[in-house]
Scaffold this motif. Structure first.
Motif, PDB file in Angstrom:
ATOM      1  N   GLU A  21      38.813  45.579  42.925  1.00 24.36           N
ATOM      2  CA  GLU A  21      39.649  44.701  42.099  1.00 24.36           C
ATOM      3  C   GLU A  21      39.664  45.149  40.639  1.00 24.36           C
ATOM      4  N   GLU A  22      38.481  45.379  40.051  1.00 22.21           N
ATOM      5  CA  GLU A  22      38.405  45.731  38.629  1.00 22.21           C
ATOM      6  C   GLU A  22      39.099  47.047  38.309  1.00 22.21           C
TER       7      GLU A  22
ATOM      8  N   GLY B 298      43.122  46.621  40.724  1.00 19.87           N
ATOM      9  CA  GLY B 298      43.961  45.436  40.822  1.00 19.87           C
ATOM     10  C   GLY B 298      44.278  45.053  42.260  1.00 19.87           C
TER      11      GLY B 298
ATOM     12  N   LEU C 237      46.792  42.107  43.543  1.00 21.30           N
ATOM     13  CA  LEU C 237      46.473  40.796  42.981  1.00 21.30           C
ATOM     14  C   LEU C 237      47.384  40.489  41.788  1.00 21.30           C
ATOM     15  N   GLU C 238      47.751  39.226  41.650  1.00 18.98           N
ATOM     16  CA  GLU C 238      48.555  38.782  40.499  1.00 18.98           C
ATOM     17  C   GLU C 238      47.724  38.824  39.221  1.00 18.98           C
ATOM     18  N   ASN C 239      46.502  38.287  39.278  1.00 22.88           N
ATOM     19  CA  ASN C 239      45.622  38.213  38.104  1.00 22.88           C
ATOM     20  C   ASN C 239      44.280  38.866  38.419  1.00 22.88           C
ATOM     21  N   ALA C 240      44.276  40.181  38.468  1.00 23.07           N
ATOM     22  CA  ALA C 240      43.050  40.915  38.800  1.00 23.07           C
ATOM     23  C   ALA C 240      42.070  40.885  37.630  1.00 23.07           C
ATOM     24  N   SER C 241      40.783  40.992  37.950  1.00 25.51           N
ATOM     25  CA  SER C 241      39.751  41.119  36.917  1.00 25.51           C
ATOM     26  C   SER C 241      39.964  42.444  36.189  1.00 25.51           C
ATOM     27  N   PRO C 242      39.797  42.437  34.880  1.00 27.83           N
ATOM     28  CA  PRO C 242      39.987  43.687  34.133  1.00 27.83           C
ATOM     29  C   PRO C 242      38.805  44.639  34.343  1.00 27.83           C
TER      30      PRO C 242
END
Length: 184
Positions: A94-95, A98, A132-137
């Motif tokens: 994810e980071e 995304g 993902l729409e709002n992935a962890s940076p």
């Protein structure tokens, strides 16, 4: 007793860092002589093979200071204290990219440089990935560019030394073998 075991006579901690620790051990050799061993202690890491629905390999390009160049790699990262490798794999996917997945399956674990380091990499395959729409940076000291490449492009990147690390080369070879077995 382990074959060719080297018994530690003395261990000196040289450096304790954010990612690695360095120690020098004096060891007794199987022939009775002694020697020194410089050892890197590492908490372990994960790496993730992730394929898009179109069959592209999800990778990142980032600068590696130890090599003084940018290379292309599969998503990967260090295990955090007490964190399960599958959770680390999900977090790193994810980071860095995304993407998330519905199933994270372990493939194999391997030591990267057993001559001087105890880093164990757990390789996973992420199945049924989605953006993902709002992935962890990414971490604040991590700068990566997302790439999605075909298996053929990845093979060419190995030849061009853009892919230049063992975990990513291993992943590409795994996918090549899987593809060949499908053809039979």
């Amino acid at each position: 007793m382990k074959k060719f075991e080297e018994k530690t006579l003395n261990s000196e901690k040289i450096y304790k860092g954010k990612i690695i620790d360095l120690q020098v051990d004096e060891v007794s050799l199987p022939n009775g002589k002694t020697s020194k061993r410089e050892l890197i202690r590492h908490p372990g890491a994960v790496a993730v093979i992730a394929l898009t629905p179109e069959g592209k390999i999800v990778m990142v390009e980032q600068y590696r200071k130890a090599l003084e160049q940018s290379i292309v790699e599969i998503p990967a990262g260090k295990l955090e204290q007490g964190e399960e490798p599958a959770k680390t794999a999900e977090r790193e996917l994810e980071e860095e990219t995304g993407y998330a997945c519905r199933d994270m399956k372990p493939l194999i674990s391997f030591y990267t440089s057993p001559g001087f380091a105890d880093e164990l990499v757990h390789l996973f395959i992420a199945e049924d990935i989605y953006k993902l729409e709002n992935a962890s940076p990414p971490d604040e000291d991590e700068f990566v560019e997302l790439l999605e490449v075909s298996l053929e492009e990845a093979q060419k990147m190995i030849e061009e030394k853009r892919i230049f690390d063992a975990k990513t080369a291993y992943a590409v070879q795994y996918l090549q073998l899987k593809e060949r077995l499908k053809e039979k």
